[in-house]
Design a protein around this motif. Sequence first.
Motif, mmCIF file in Angstrom:
data_model
loop_
_atom_site.group_PDB
_atom_site.id
_atom_site.type_symbol
_atom_site.label_atom_id
_atom_site.label_comp_id
_atom_site.label_asym_id
_atom_site.label_seq_id
_atom_site.Cartn_x
_atom_site.Cartn_y
_atom_site.Cartn_z
ATOM 1 N N UNK A 18 -3.466 15.876 8.574
ATOM 2 C CA UNK A 18 -4.633 15.061 7.647
ATOM 3 C C UNK A 18 -5.792 15.805 7.384
ATOM 4 N N UNK A 19 -6.421 16.504 8.091
ATOM 5 C CA UNK A 19 -7.673 17.538 7.968
ATOM 6 C C UNK A 19 -7.573 18.370 6.801
ATOM 7 N N UNK A 20 -6.326 18.884 6.554
ATOM 8 C CA UNK A 20 -6.004 19.816 5.494
ATOM 9 C C UNK A 20 -5.885 19.026 4.241
ATOM 10 N N UNK A 57 -7.945 27.771 6.558
ATOM 11 C CA UNK A 57 -7.705 27.249 7.625
ATOM 12 C C UNK A 57 -8.309 27.608 8.705
ATOM 13 N N UNK A 58 -8.935 28.931 8.741
ATOM 14 C CA UNK A 58 -9.664 29.321 9.979
ATOM 15 C C UNK A 58 -10.901 28.532 9.944
ATOM 16 N N UNK A 59 -11.594 28.254 8.519
ATOM 17 C CA UNK A 59 -12.815 27.609 8.420
ATOM 18 C C UNK A 59 -12.892 26.224 8.847
ATOM 19 N N UNK A 60 -11.457 25.408 8.535
ATOM 20 C CA UNK A 60 -11.552 24.039 8.892
ATOM 21 C C UNK A 60 -11.129 23.640 10.306
ATOM 22 N N UNK A 61 -10.676 24.864 11.040
ATOM 23 C CA UNK A 61 -10.475 24.429 12.565
ATOM 24 C C UNK A 61 -11.333 25.437 13.325
ATOM 25 N N UNK A 62 -11.679 24.853 14.416
ATOM 26 C CA UNK A 62 -12.622 25.408 15.320
ATOM 27 C C UNK A 62 -11.792 26.561 16.050
ATOM 28 N N UNK A 63 -10.746 26.148 16.325
ATOM 29 C CA UNK A 63 -10.050 26.969 17.239
ATOM 30 C C UNK A 63 -8.644 27.433 16.841
ATOM 31 N N UNK A 64 -8.545 28.808 16.272
ATOM 32 C CA UNK A 64 -7.259 29.365 15.812
ATOM 33 C C UNK A 64 -7.054 30.613 16.219
ATOM 34 N N UNK A 65 -5.685 31.167 16.094
ATOM 35 C CA UNK A 65 -5.235 32.387 16.277
ATOM 36 C C UNK A 65 -4.397 32.981 15.266
ATOM 37 N N UNK A 66 -4.948 34.246 14.769
ATOM 38 C CA UNK A 66 -4.407 34.825 13.515
ATOM 39 C C UNK A 66 -3.078 35.425 13.896
ATOM 40 N N UNK A 67 -2.136 34.533 14.127
ATOM 41 C CA UNK A 67 -0.744 35.292 14.719
ATOM 42 C C UNK A 67 -0.141 35.976 13.766
ATOM 43 N N UNK A 68 -0.211 35.533 12.324
ATOM 44 C CA UNK A 68 0.502 36.656 11.444
ATOM 45 C C UNK A 68 -0.121 36.627 10.129
ATOM 46 N N UNK A 75 -2.176 30.080 13.730
ATOM 47 C CA UNK A 75 -1.815 29.084 14.726
ATOM 48 C C UNK A 75 -3.099 28.361 14.910
ATOM 49 N N UNK A 76 -2.925 26.926 15.102
ATOM 50 C CA UNK A 76 -4.205 25.999 15.201
ATOM 51 C C UNK A 76 -4.070 25.495 16.552
ATOM 52 N N UNK A 77 -5.028 25.519 17.354
ATOM 53 C CA UNK A 77 -5.049 25.180 18.688
ATOM 54 C C UNK A 77 -5.429 23.614 18.845
ATOM 55 N N UNK A 78 -4.577 22.871 19.497
ATOM 56 C CA UNK A 78 -5.010 21.399 19.536
ATOM 57 C C UNK A 78 -5.701 21.131 20.999
ATOM 58 N N UNK A 79 -6.064 19.966 21.188
ATOM 59 C CA UNK A 79 -6.849 19.625 22.321
ATOM 60 C C UNK A 79 -6.371 20.185 23.751
ATOM 61 N N UNK A 80 -5.126 20.318 23.825
ATOM 62 C CA UNK A 80 -4.604 20.658 25.050
ATOM 63 C C UNK A 80 -4.177 22.247 25.008
#
Length: 389
Positions: A18-20, A57-68, A75-80
Amino acid sequence: MTFPASLPIPPEVLKIAKKLEDAGFETWCVGGAIRDNLLGLENRDFDLTTAAPPPEVQRLFKRTVPVGIAHGTVAVLDATNQPHEVTTFRKDIETDGRHAVVEFGVSLMDDLARRDFTINAIAYHPIRHEWRDPFQGEQDLAKKLIRSVGDPNWRFQEDYLRILRGLRFSARFDFRIHSRTLEAAKANAQGLAQLSAERVRDEWFKGLLSAARPSKLVALWRDVGATRIWLPEMRDAGSGMRDALKAIDKLPRDPVLITAFLAKDPASLLIRLKCSTRDIERGRAIGQWRDHYPDAKDLPAVRRWLSKVGEHVGDLLTIEGGPKLRATVAAIMQRQEPLQLKDLAIKGDELIKAGVRPGPDVGETLQRLLDEVLEDPARNTREYLLSRV
Ligand code: ATP
Ligand code: MG
């Protein structure tokens, strides 16, 4: 088969989509989870593919991991803290059978076209509940068919790992491989030699773990010619092999154990697959001891065997060794009988005090005492052992 009206997309995945979409980027669910859910198999690991370039994607989500990131995967990390893979629509523009250079800013159709098999190239829109299936993957799911997207020869030459992936999906779902895809897999098997050992090992192990019957995967690898290149130590297709094949379906789903069981020289095979030292040692022990089981009625012989095979006793009893040997071993363990030098009632320094020359003599004497104790555990007392020095 037709598409269901909707799929049970987990709320965390839906939130990311939805956010995207709200930011103006088209976003779809793709990959194995779509395939598995259409087959009625539970899989909540939905991958997302989006028009948003990785920096967006990295700008839109606070917590991401650049896996590839080079391949557009963030990778976008959710609340858990669960990661959810978000990959930008991409197209392979340069391939060499092992790596690809990708281009972003392409369409969903381009993205689906670079996927390996039709059953893996279906997209579902998690908000509009629309489906995109340009390669008739849904029909192939109904027909239980593994079929390359596009020309199978080109697709395998772009990335030879796809050959092994196809075999894995065939063994996992008990699907037939489409004739042209199978022919191309065989014709291009030589290209498998270019792959890295790590990718091949991961694919082989994943295949053994997920196959409906591991024997089917082994037969497919052999038919296609992958065994000849990567698993040449595998026993030949003679009658011994036929029995071995039947037996592996009854073994625990342990890829190292199954591989070692099938190989004439397990250690050499596991070394080629760049397995860990621990796994290679397991293979070596299986190769070394599987033809030397002791007679279950001969207690000292069983103790001597246990003393030598050490931690590998579990593997050896799993692959063979009848109920009698298992019971004898269990009883010896239960009584905690001394089996190793460290279990002796006397230590090296005491031998030196008793007059043994420091150096190799100590080890030799301890081993000789252990041999006596393996004959009869009642001998494992300080007095008896000192009397024998
Ligand atoms: P599973 O995760 O159950 O093993 P999967 O289909 O999800 O199966 P992944 O490796 O997770 O496999 O890849 C996700 C998707 O990416 C695949 O469904 C496929 O569309 C695509 N894909 C993965 N590897 C390749 C490849 N080597 N060539 C082309 N497409 C690929
Ligand atoms: Mg997956």
